[in-house]
Design a protein around this motif. Sequence first.
Motif, PDB file in Angstrom:
ATOM      1  N   ALA A  94       0.819  -1.204   0.000  1.00 18.32           N
ATOM      2  CA  ALA A  94       0.000   0.000   0.000  1.00 18.32           C
ATOM      3  C   ALA A  94       0.858   1.261   0.000  1.00 18.32           C
ATOM      4  CB  ALA A  94      -0.909   0.000   1.220  1.00 18.32           C
ATOM      5  N   SER A  95       0.432   2.268  -0.771  1.00 17.16           N
ATOM      6  CA  SER A  95       0.967   3.617  -0.682  1.00 17.16           C
ATOM      7  C   SER A  95      -0.210   4.561  -0.511  1.00 17.16           C
ATOM      8  CB  SER A  95       1.790   3.981  -1.928  1.00 17.16           C
ATOM      9  OG  SER A  95       1.000   3.878  -3.091  1.00 17.16           O
ATOM     10  N   TYR A  96       0.062   5.762   0.027  1.00 14.17           N
ATOM     11  CA  TYR A  96      -1.029   6.598   0.497  1.00 14.17           C
ATOM     12  C   TYR A  96      -0.904   8.038   0.013  1.00 14.17           C
ATOM     13  CZ  TYR A  96      -1.486   2.738   3.833  1.00 14.17           C
ATOM     14  OH  TYR A  96      -1.621   1.499   4.398  1.00 14.17           O
ATOM     15  N   ALA A  97      -2.039   8.696  -0.198  1.00 11.31           N
ATOM     16  CA  ALA A  97      -2.117  10.139  -0.427  1.00 11.31           C
ATOM     17  C   ALA A  97      -3.037  10.699   0.656  1.00 11.31           C
ATOM     18  CB  ALA A  97      -2.662  10.453  -1.812  1.00 11.31           C
ATOM     19  N   PHE A  98      -2.475  11.516   1.562  1.00  8.73           N
ATOM     20  CA  PHE A  98      -3.215  11.993   2.725  1.00  8.73           C
ATOM     21  C   PHE A  98      -3.780  13.393   2.485  1.00  8.73           C
ATOM     22  CE2 PHE A  98      -0.252   8.889   4.511  1.00  8.73           C
ATOM     23  CZ  PHE A  98      -1.071   8.180   5.366  1.00  8.73           C
ATOM     24  N   TYR A  99      -4.990  13.616   2.999  1.00 11.48           N
ATOM     25  CA  TYR A  99      -5.626  14.927   2.989  1.00 11.48           C
ATOM     26  C   TYR A  99      -5.952  15.254   4.445  1.00 11.48           C
ATOM     27  CZ  TYR A  99      -5.660  14.202  -1.977  1.00 11.48           C
ATOM     28  OH  TYR A  99      -5.242  13.967  -3.267  1.00 11.48           O
ATOM     29  N   ASN A 132       2.912  15.939  12.117  1.00 17.02           N
ATOM     30  CA  ASN A 132       2.529  17.344  11.956  1.00 17.02           C
ATOM     31  C   ASN A 132       1.956  17.947  13.232  1.00 17.02           C
ATOM     32  OD1 ASN A 132       3.189  17.582   9.160  1.00 17.02           O
ATOM     33  ND2 ASN A 132       1.341  16.430   8.666  1.00 17.02           N
ATOM     34  N   ASP A 133       2.380  19.185  13.513  1.00 16.56           N
ATOM     35  CA  ASP A 133       1.823  19.932  14.632  1.00 16.56           C
ATOM     36  C   ASP A 133       0.493  20.560  14.230  1.00 16.56           C
ATOM     37  OD1 ASP A 133       3.749  19.472  16.582  1.00 16.56           O
ATOM     38  OD2 ASP A 133       5.071  21.034  15.790  1.00 16.56           O
ATOM     39  N   PRO A 134      -0.368  20.857  15.210  1.00 15.19           N
ATOM     40  CA  PRO A 134      -0.113  20.743  16.639  1.00 15.19           C
ATOM     41  C   PRO A 134      -0.292  19.338  17.220  1.00 15.19           C
ATOM     42  CG  PRO A 134      -2.280  21.666  16.284  1.00 15.19           C
ATOM     43  CD  PRO A 134      -1.653  21.560  14.929  1.00 15.19           C
ATOM     44  N   ALA A 135      -0.895  18.417  16.452  1.00 13.54           N
ATOM     45  CA  ALA A 135      -1.192  17.094  17.011  1.00 13.54           C
ATOM     46  C   ALA A 135       0.063  16.366  17.466  1.00 13.54           C
ATOM     47  CB  ALA A 135      -1.941  16.253  15.985  1.00 13.54           C
ATOM     48  N   ALA A 136       1.133  16.421  16.672  1.00 13.22           N
ATOM     49  CA  ALA A 136       2.337  15.669  17.015  1.00 13.22           C
ATOM     50  C   ALA A 136       2.897  16.105  18.364  1.00 13.22           C
ATOM     51  CB  ALA A 136       3.381  15.841  15.906  1.00 13.22           C
ATOM     52  N   PHE A 162       4.952  11.340   3.710  1.00  7.39           N
ATOM     53  CA  PHE A 162       4.256  12.229   4.631  1.00  7.39           C
ATOM     54  C   PHE A 162       5.217  13.123   5.405  1.00  7.39           C
ATOM     55  CE2 PHE A 162       1.160  13.228   8.033  1.00  7.39           C
ATOM     56  CZ  PHE A 162       0.048  13.488   7.241  1.00  7.39           C
ATOM     57  N   ILE A 163       6.464  12.683   5.567  1.00  9.18           N
ATOM     58  CA  ILE A 163       7.422  13.462   6.357  1.00  9.18           C
ATOM     59  C   ILE A 163       8.365  14.278   5.484  1.00  9.18           C
ATOM     60  CG2 ILE A 163       7.346  11.791   8.232  1.00  9.18           C
ATOM     61  CD1 ILE A 163      10.072  10.767   7.333  1.00  9.18           C
ATOM     62  N   ALA A 164       8.168  14.248   4.166  1.00  8.38           N
ATOM     63  CA  ALA A 164       9.055  14.965   3.255  1.00  8.38           C
ATOM     64  C   ALA A 164       9.146  16.440   3.642  1.00  8.38           C
ATOM     65  CB  ALA A 164       8.552  14.834   1.818  1.00  8.38           C
ATOM     66  N   GLY A 165      10.375  16.928   3.734  1.00 10.93           N
ATOM     67  CA  GLY A 165      10.608  18.318   4.070  1.00 10.93           C
ATOM     68  C   GLY A 165      10.733  18.587   5.553  1.00 10.93           C
ATOM     69  N   GLN A 166      10.443  17.611   6.376  1.00  7.17           N
ATOM     70  CA  GLN A 166      10.571  17.805   7.826  1.00  7.17           C
ATOM     71  C   GLN A 166      11.207  16.591   8.506  1.00  7.17           C
ATOM     72  OE1 GLN A 166       6.644  18.286   9.662  1.00  7.17           O
ATOM     73  NE2 GLN A 166       5.705  17.484   7.806  1.00  7.17           N
ATOM     74  N   GLU A 167      12.101  15.956   7.751  1.00  2.50           N
ATOM     75  CA  GLU A 167      12.748  14.748   8.277  1.00  2.50           C
ATOM     76  C   GLU A 167      13.503  15.004   9.578  1.00  2.50           C
ATOM     77  OE1 GLU A 167      12.437  14.121   3.782  1.00  2.50           O
ATOM     78  OE2 GLU A 167      12.989  15.769   5.148  1.00  2.50           O
ATOM     79  N   ASP A 168      14.217  16.129   9.659  1.00  6.46           N
ATOM     80  CA  ASP A 168      15.049  16.388  10.833  1.00  6.46           C
ATOM     81  C   ASP A 168      14.204  16.568  12.098  1.00  6.46           C
ATOM     82  OD1 ASP A 168      17.286  16.219   9.250  1.00  6.46           O
ATOM     83  OD2 ASP A 168      17.586  18.386   9.093  1.00  6.46           O
TER      84      ASP A 168
END
Length: 309
Positions: A94-99, A132-136, A162-168
Motif C-alpha cells: 500500500a501507498s497513500y495520499a493523505f488529505y 505534523n503539529d499541533p497534534a504531534a 508524509f514526512i518529506a521536508g521535515q525529516e530532521d
Amino acid sequence: MILSCGEALIDMLPRTTTLGEAAFSPYAGGAVFNTAIALGRLGAPSAFFSGISTDMLGEILTDTLAASKVSTDLCARSSRPTTVAFVKLANGQASYAFYDEATAGRMLSQDQLPTLPAGIATLFFGGISLVNDPAASTYEALQSREASNRVIMIDPNIRLGFIAGQEDSYRARITRMVQRSDIVKLSDEDLHWYAGGGDLETLARGILAKGPKAVFITEGAKGAHAITATQTRFTPSYRVEVVDTVGAGDTFNAGVLAALHARGALTKAGVASLDAAALDAALELGTKAAAVTVSRAGANPPWAHEMAA
C-alpha cells in the motif's frame, strides 16, 4: 486498559464497481486506530484517544470503534473535518495520499488532553499522528506526562511521503519518544531509515541503549524478532495468501500488547524482565493475527475466536 493514542481517518480503498469502473470505498482506518480495533477484537481492554470529527465520517470512526469494543470516552470531538487517505495498492503493498489540513485529528491541541483514569496502565503511540503539529506535539506532551507511571509502546510506522521536508524535526521527535518508551516496534525498513545500515540485532540493541526495555522488529513475510538486554527471539511468519498488507503492522502491535496483557506483563517491572516465554507468546500472537489481516482486504483485524480456530 490499553489506550491507543493517534490518528483516526478514512481510508479510501480502490474497488471496482459492478459496471467494471474504478472506484474508491471508505473504510475506517489509521495506524493507531487499527491497533485499538485489533486490541478490542483480541479481547484486551482497549480505549482510544484522538481528535475525532463530529461529521458523518467521524461517526463512521466512532461506530467502528464501538463495534470492536473500544472505548471512545477520552476522544476529543470537534466540528473540524475528518482526515482522508486515498490508498494505492501495487503487488499487495500500500501507498497513500493523505488529505489532513485543518482536520480534527491534525489540529488536536494540548488543552484537549484528557486526565487519564488509574485503570489505564499502558499507552500506545505511533503513525502519522507524530508528524505534523499541533497534534504531534500534543501526543508527545501526553507521552512525556505519563511515561514515568505507565507502560509506553511506540511504533513510528514511518511514511516517507508524509514526512518529506521535515525529516530532521520528525527524527528528533521520534528519538525523544523512543527514549521515553518501554517497548519499541519497527519494521525492518523503518529500522534502517531510523538507525542506518547494519544487521537488525545490532541496530535493535542500539535502540535499547536509548532506554527502552524491549524492541520488536518485523520483516514482512520472513517473520518477527524480539530483542531485550538478555533475550533474542524470532518467530517466522504464517504462510497465507496475501490480499493486501493494510493494517498488518498495526495488528502485530495489538497482538504483542494483548499477549503481554494476558500474562500480566504490562507493568514497568514486567516489561523490564520479559523472559523468552513471554516474548515468544507476544511474537506468536502478533504474527498470527497479522497473517489473518493480510489474508483479507483492508485493515480487518481478527477476533479472538479466530485466533483459537
